[in-house]
Design an enzyme around this catalytic site. Sequence first.
Site, short mmCIF file in Angstrom:
data_model
loop_
_atom_site.label_atom_id
_atom_site.label_comp_id
_atom_site.label_asym_id
_atom_site.label_seq_id
_atom_site.Cartn_x
_atom_site.Cartn_y
_atom_site.Cartn_z
N CYS A 113 0.52 -0.81 0.10
CA CYS A 113 0.15 0.33 0.04
C CYS A 113 1.01 1.49 0.03
O CYS A 113 0.39 2.40 -0.39
CB CYS A 113 -1.10 -0.30 1.39
SG CYS A 113 -2.28 -1.44 1.21
N HIS A 255 -3.45 7.19 1.97
CA HIS A 255 -3.83 5.61 1.05
C HIS A 255 -4.90 5.52 1.47
O HIS A 255 -5.02 5.43 2.87
CB HIS A 255 -2.48 4.69 1.72
CG HIS A 255 -3.37 3.39 1.84
ND1 HIS A 255 -3.33 2.75 0.65
CD2 HIS A 255 -3.14 2.48 2.79
CE1 HIS A 255 -3.87 1.30 0.74
NE2 HIS A 255 -3.93 1.17 1.89
N ASN A 285 -9.76 -0.75 -0.83
CA ASN A 285 -8.24 -0.52 -1.35
C ASN A 285 -8.04 -0.98 -2.60
O ASN A 285 -7.49 -2.13 -2.53
CB ASN A 285 -8.04 -1.35 0.20
CG ASN A 285 -6.01 -0.99 0.38
OD1 ASN A 285 -6.00 -0.75 -0.27
ND2 ASN A 285 -5.79 -1.32 1.06
O1 UT7 Z 1 -3.58 -1.28 3.41
C1 UT7 Z 1 -3.30 -1.47 4.39
C2 UT7 Z 1 -3.93 -3.06 4.56
N1 UT7 Z 1 -4.73 -2.91 5.17
C3 UT7 Z 1 -5.65 -3.00 6.74
O2 UT7 Z 1 -5.66 -1.04 6.93
C4 UT7 Z 1 -6.95 -2.91 7.37
C5 UT7 Z 1 -6.74 -2.61 8.93
N2 UT7 Z 1 -7.64 -2.80 9.55
C6 UT7 Z 1 -8.68 -3.05 9.63
O3 UT7 Z 1 -8.91 -2.52 8.71
C7 UT7 Z 1 -9.50 -3.22 10.48
O4 UT7 Z 1 -9.08 -3.81 11.48
C8 UT7 Z 1 -10.99 -4.57 9.35
C9 UT7 Z 1 -12.07 -3.68 8.74
C10 UT7 Z 1 -10.08 -5.15 8.83
C11 UT7 Z 1 -12.27 -5.38 10.80
O5 UT7 Z 1 -12.21 -3.89 11.89
P1 UT7 Z 1 -12.41 -4.59 12.69
O6 UT7 Z 1 -13.35 -2.81 13.61
O7 UT7 Z 1 -10.63 -4.52 13.10
O8 UT7 Z 1 -12.95 -5.75 12.92
P2 UT7 Z 1 -12.51 -6.81 14.27
O9 UT7 Z 1 -11.89 -7.37 13.03
O10 UT7 Z 1 -12.26 -6.50 14.95
O11 UT7 Z 1 -14.43 -7.53 14.20
C12 UT7 Z 1 -14.64 -7.07 14.57
C13 UT7 Z 1 -16.52 -8.18 14.94
C14 UT7 Z 1 -15.70 -9.39 14.32
O12 UT7 Z 1 -16.67 -10.26 14.67
P3 UT7 Z 1 -16.60 -11.21 16.59
O13 UT7 Z 1 -16.03 -11.27 17.10
O14 UT7 Z 1 -16.33 -9.31 17.66
O15 UT7 Z 1 -18.12 -12.24 16.53
C15 UT7 Z 1 -15.37 -10.61 13.09
O16 UT7 Z 1 -15.89 -11.70 13.41
O17 UT7 Z 1 -16.44 -7.48 13.01
C16 UT7 Z 1 -16.55 -9.26 12.23
N3 UT7 Z 1 -16.08 -9.25 11.16
C17 UT7 Z 1 -17.45 -8.81 10.43
N4 UT7 Z 1 -18.62 -8.67 10.39
C18 UT7 Z 1 -18.79 -8.43 9.55
C19 UT7 Z 1 -15.02 -8.74 10.61
N5 UT7 Z 1 -15.34 -8.56 9.30
C20 UT7 Z 1 -15.97 -8.68 8.96
C21 UT7 Z 1 -17.32 -8.87 8.21
N6 UT7 Z 1 -18.69 -8.79 8.46
N7 UT7 Z 1 -16.77 -8.08 6.30
#
Ligand code: UT7
Length: 330
Positions: A113, A255, A285
């Site tokens: 990225c 980004h 992204n």
């Molecule tokens: O360019 C560099 C590349 N990547 C990044 O910069 C990504 C950086 N990270 C992020 O953007 C975020 O961490 C994510 C968008 C990937 C995830 O968001 P989050 O607020 O950190 O969510 P989380 O991983 O803490 O998950 C929260 C909940 C979980 O459920 P439980 O365990 O609380 O029951 C996940 O299983 O949300 C769930 N979850 C989803 N639910 C619905 C994870 N993905 C999804 C989804 N739809 N797509």
Amino acid sequence: MRKAKITALGCYTPEHVLTNYDLEKMVDTNNQWILERTGISERRIAEAGMATSDLAVEAANEALRQRGIAGAEVNAVLVCTVTPDMLFPSTACLVQNRIGAKGAWGFDLVAACSGFLYGLTTGAHLVASGAHRKVLVIGADTMSRIIDYTDRGTCVLFGDGAGAMLLEPAADSEEAGFIDFVGEIDGSGGDYLKMPAGGSRIPATAESVAQRLHYVHQDGQQVFKYAVKKMSELCDTVLARNGFTAKDVSWLIPHQANRRIITASAERLGLPCDRVIINIDRYGNTTAGTIPLATRDALESGRLKKGDLVLFAAVGAGYTAGASLWRWGY
Ligand code: UT7
């Protein structure tokens, strides 16, 4: 030393739109979650058979058209990507040939990225050294080819797209151009975002495919925390060492990985959101494509103008990170 300036910008995104509602039918997710947690509504997906060089050539040709020059005038082609058409020949070679950049040299640059920012800085130095007068820097990724559309944690985030900027020497009297760059890589974060197989560590086998190792694997929370911290830190550093503060910045063009990463970083910097370019809602992204795509939107909407102080910033897999300052020139 000649200062490099950006003299043209071309972009390309595939026509096919993949919406959050489409994703609801593919994995256990919903529009509200994706919008609230990431800011993304839709992303573009390249049609079957299309590869990164196809996107890159479209973006490059648009930049050349804008500048009114032929490919043959380009001295170097840098393609920033983590989704090359193949490991070799480089996508830069494929693009060079198709845009008719006869006699140019070039290479692919792998910084995920942060790729486009690293390419822009490399290109600026090639121009500054006097080695070249026209360097084409392209950020292009076809992320849909390495995304696991059964993994809701990653498949909602990424899309396909490309952008190209032409770099040329600024006239001595001109204020426009490259000011400074600060970068940092930190391999201790490598495990949090990677495509494990397909290289020399885990070559492709039936087993590696069955284990879904040729897809993006991510620990989102780790990347999120690092991104907010590092993006704001590097922006602060590059501003301070050039005698600027957040007040001087016309536009932060970051980004686009997650709207919350962008707004949290801007907040730490003390930059109001109305001076931050965000278009993640429409493209998701696109890895190396996000910064040129966001810059194009800033230009076309009339927000980015000649003389503006622009702060580009990115964090990505590796980890890789960078921030660079430019005075916009057209
Ligand atoms: O360019 C560099 C590349 N990547 C990044 O910069 C990504 C950086 N990270 C992020 O953007 C975020 O961490 C994510 C968008 C990937 C995830 O968001 P989050 O607020 O950190 O969510 P989380 O991983 O803490 O998950 C929260 C909940 C979980 O459920 P439980 O365990 O609380 O029951 C996940 O299983 O949300 C769930 N979850 C989803 N639910 C619905 C994870 N993905 C999804 C989804 N739809 N797509």
